[in-house]
Design an enzyme around this catalytic site. Structure first.
Site, PDB file in Angstrom:
ATOM      1  N   LYS A  78       0.848  -1.198   0.000  1.00  9.04           N
ATOM      2  CA  LYS A  78       0.000   0.000   0.000  1.00  9.04           C
ATOM      3  C   LYS A  78       0.882   1.245   0.000  1.00  9.04           C
ATOM      4  O   LYS A  78       1.909   1.288   0.674  1.00  9.04           O
ATOM      5  CB  LYS A  78      -0.903  -0.022   1.248  1.00  9.04           C
ATOM      6  CG  LYS A  78      -1.920   1.124   1.299  1.00  9.04           C
ATOM      7  CD  LYS A  78      -2.867   0.989   2.499  1.00  9.04           C
ATOM      8  CE  LYS A  78      -3.880   2.134   2.544  1.00  9.04           C
ATOM      9  NZ  LYS A  78      -4.822   2.011   3.693  1.00  9.04           N
ATOM     10  N   SER A 159      -9.874   2.471   2.848  1.00  5.12           N
ATOM     11  CA  SER A 159      -8.945   3.161   1.992  1.00  5.12           C
ATOM     12  C   SER A 159      -7.986   2.240   1.249  1.00  5.12           C
ATOM     13  O   SER A 159      -7.347   2.675   0.301  1.00  5.12           O
ATOM     14  CB  SER A 159      -8.127   4.159   2.827  1.00  5.12           C
ATOM     15  OG  SER A 159      -7.298   3.476   3.764  1.00  5.12           O
ATOM     16  N   SER A 183     -10.163   0.206   7.226  1.00  7.47           N
ATOM     17  CA  SER A 183      -9.633   0.218   5.863  1.00  7.47           C
ATOM     18  C   SER A 183      -8.985  -1.062   5.376  1.00  7.47           C
ATOM     19  O   SER A 183      -8.647  -1.168   4.195  1.00  7.47           O
ATOM     20  CB  SER A 183      -8.637   1.359   5.696  1.00  7.47           C
ATOM     21  OG  SER A 183      -9.335   2.559   5.520  1.00  7.47           O
TER      22      SER A 183
END
Ligand code: GLN
Length: 493
Positions: A78, A159, A183
């Site tokens: 990420k 997210s 998330s």
């Protein structure tokens, strides 16, 4: 023969070890899949050369007999994790072009365990969002489609939206995610994969771009519980560079996996039955309850009385911490700088922040600044901190009557791009089942548990006491075995 990109973390690790295929073949297959999937916008940077270099090192390690726990496994990271010499943006234009001189502890741990990096994964800007639509680099698409023929593009959640899509579309066998208020879990649920947020402090936050420091936790997202256990073992561990890192040994989660949950008490919190949630969510929850019973667990109704305050509490504390953390983006220390033709230093700060931050980030900074202001601090931030303590206490008490808690992960299946982006409150409501465990710092996992009538995945969440990741993983494994979720998106390309 199944394609190499159909394999998960454990299968790749074992296949490389046994010589069924080489790490290079695996890295080439996934790198090609990533390169061919640009339409999904899951990656902000692709690094096939790094994946291939790690694969060659893994093949050499096999030849010399010193394989590491993740040798030969290529992963997506990420874009919230600082990666040495590789652009790290946290999904924000304000960090465009920022290439850290250091590696985050978590990504560094994965690389040290032999993993390779396929690239950086797109995400909501500074991890603020539930749909990946706040990214400065465009939304990520889910590889799933509704079966209603309308073919609307769906969000993978957020997210960690790039992370979710990468695993679901078979672009990576496993990825890192981060979870401040859901998330990891909500996107995992939206795309039919598994993701675990460990106990706060298990994974170091060092080198992870800060959103809300008292809540931020890294965790893995992968195809199943075992793959998550393997990855979490490599990611976790004490780090003196993070003052909230837990100085505890990392348990052997994979070796101790067991789906035998006979006699465990599974709590069903009555406050999670909230009005307005679609029937399909209740149905998958009921199914999960039945599967737990089938596994020999005892179902008990429990109460977490302060649950309804969790969402407002989260949306005071998280923006407050964000407004403080994001003060560092001043056009001097990192990334982008906008210098107005006229003006002083303050004008440069303002111009940089006005141009570099997106609308959601600005909204959070304003909310955060407001709730921390001298006139409103007691009414909002201070009050929220007290309520947070009550929420944590609810959980402490509940463990007297049950071992784990089972709830839906999100109040809906994946929604369409644009469906909620104009309505921040509707977007925030998506986190209703996820934020209590975040506020209490507890381990929580999402497991795919079924499909809705439109053919979209639905996830169930299991929450456990602090430090009991093993029990959470084992309960999740029992659910996974019985839910037997094998659906995958129709080829999206
Ligand atoms: N959706 C939540 C938010 O927007 C949670 C985000 C997260 O966990 N990073 O704050």
């Amino acid at each position: 023969m199944t394609s190499l990109t159909d394999l998960g973390v454990a299968a790749i690790r074992d296949g490389v070890r046994d010589g069924t295929f080489s790490a290079r073949e695996v890295a080439e297959a996934f790198s090609a899949a990533v390169a061919g999937a640009k339409a999904l916008n899951a990656f902000t940077v692709e690094t096939p050369e790094l994946a291939l270099a790690a694969a060659d090192a893994a093949d050499a390690a096999r030849a010399s007999g010193d394989l590491k726990p993740l040798s030969g496994v290529p992963l997506g990271i990420k874009d919230l994790f600082a990666t040495k010499d590789v652009q790290t943006t946290a999904g924000s234009r304000i960090l465009e072009g920022f290439a850290p001189r250091y590696e985050s502890t978590v990504s560094g741990n994965l690389l040290a365990a032999g993993a390779g990096m396929l690239g950086k994964l797109n995400m909501d800007e500074f991890a603020m969002g539930s749909s990946n639509e706040t990214s400065g680099y465009g939304p990520v698409l889910s590889p799933w489609r509704r079966n209603d023929g309308r073919n609307a593009a769906l969000t993978p959640g957020g997210s960690s939206g790039g992370s979710a899509t990468a695993v679901a579309a078979r672009l990576a066998p496993g990825v890192t995610g981060t979870d401040t208020g859901g998330s990891i879990r909500q996107p995992a649920a939206f795309v039919g994969i598994t993701g675990i947020k460990p106990t706060y402090g298990r994974c170091s936050r060092w080198g992870m771009v800060a959103f809300a420091s008292s809540l931020d936790q890294a965790g893995p997202m992968a195809r199943d519980v075992r793959d998550c256990a393997i990855m979490l073992e490599a990611m976790a561990g004490f780090d003196a560079k993070d003052s909230t890192s837990l100085d505890l040994p990392v348990p052997r989660w994979e070796a101790n996996l067991s789906s035998d949950i006979r006699g465990k008490r599974i709590g069903i919190p009555r406050e999670y039955r909230i009005e307005g949630v679609p029937a399909e969510i209740d149905q998958v929850w009921e199914r999960g309850i039945q599967l737990m019973r089938d596994a020999g667990a005892e179902i008990v109704e429990v109460s977490l009385p302060h649950t309804r305050y969790a969402l407002p509490t989260y949306y005071i504390i998280a923006p407050a911490e964000a407004s403080s953390n994001l003060a560092r983006y001043d056009g001097v220390r990192y990334g982008k700088r906008v210098s107005p033709e006229r003006g002083n230093l303050t004008d440069m700060y303002e111009a940089t922040r006005a141009a570099g931050f997106g609308a959601e980030v600005k909204r959070r900074i304003m909310i955060g600044t407001y709730v921390l202001s001298a006139g409103f601090y007691d009414a909002y931030f201070n009050q929220a901190q007290k309520v947070r303590a009550l929420i944590a206490r609810d959980f402490e008490r509940v463990w007297e009557s049950c071992d784990y808690i089972l709830t839906p992960t999100a109040p809906s299946a994946a929604f369409a791009l644009g469906e909620k982006s104009a309505d921040p409150i509707a977007m925030y409501l998506n986190d209703v089942f996820a934020v209590p465990a975040s506020l209490a710092g507890l381990p929580a996992i999402s497991v795919p548990a079924g499909l809705n009538g439109e053919g979209l995945p639905l996830g169930l969440q299991i929450v456990g006491p602090a430090l009991d990741e093993q029990g959470v993983l084992n309960t999740a494994l029992a659910l996974e075995e019985r839910a037997a979720f094998t659906a995958r998106p129709e080829a999206w390309w």
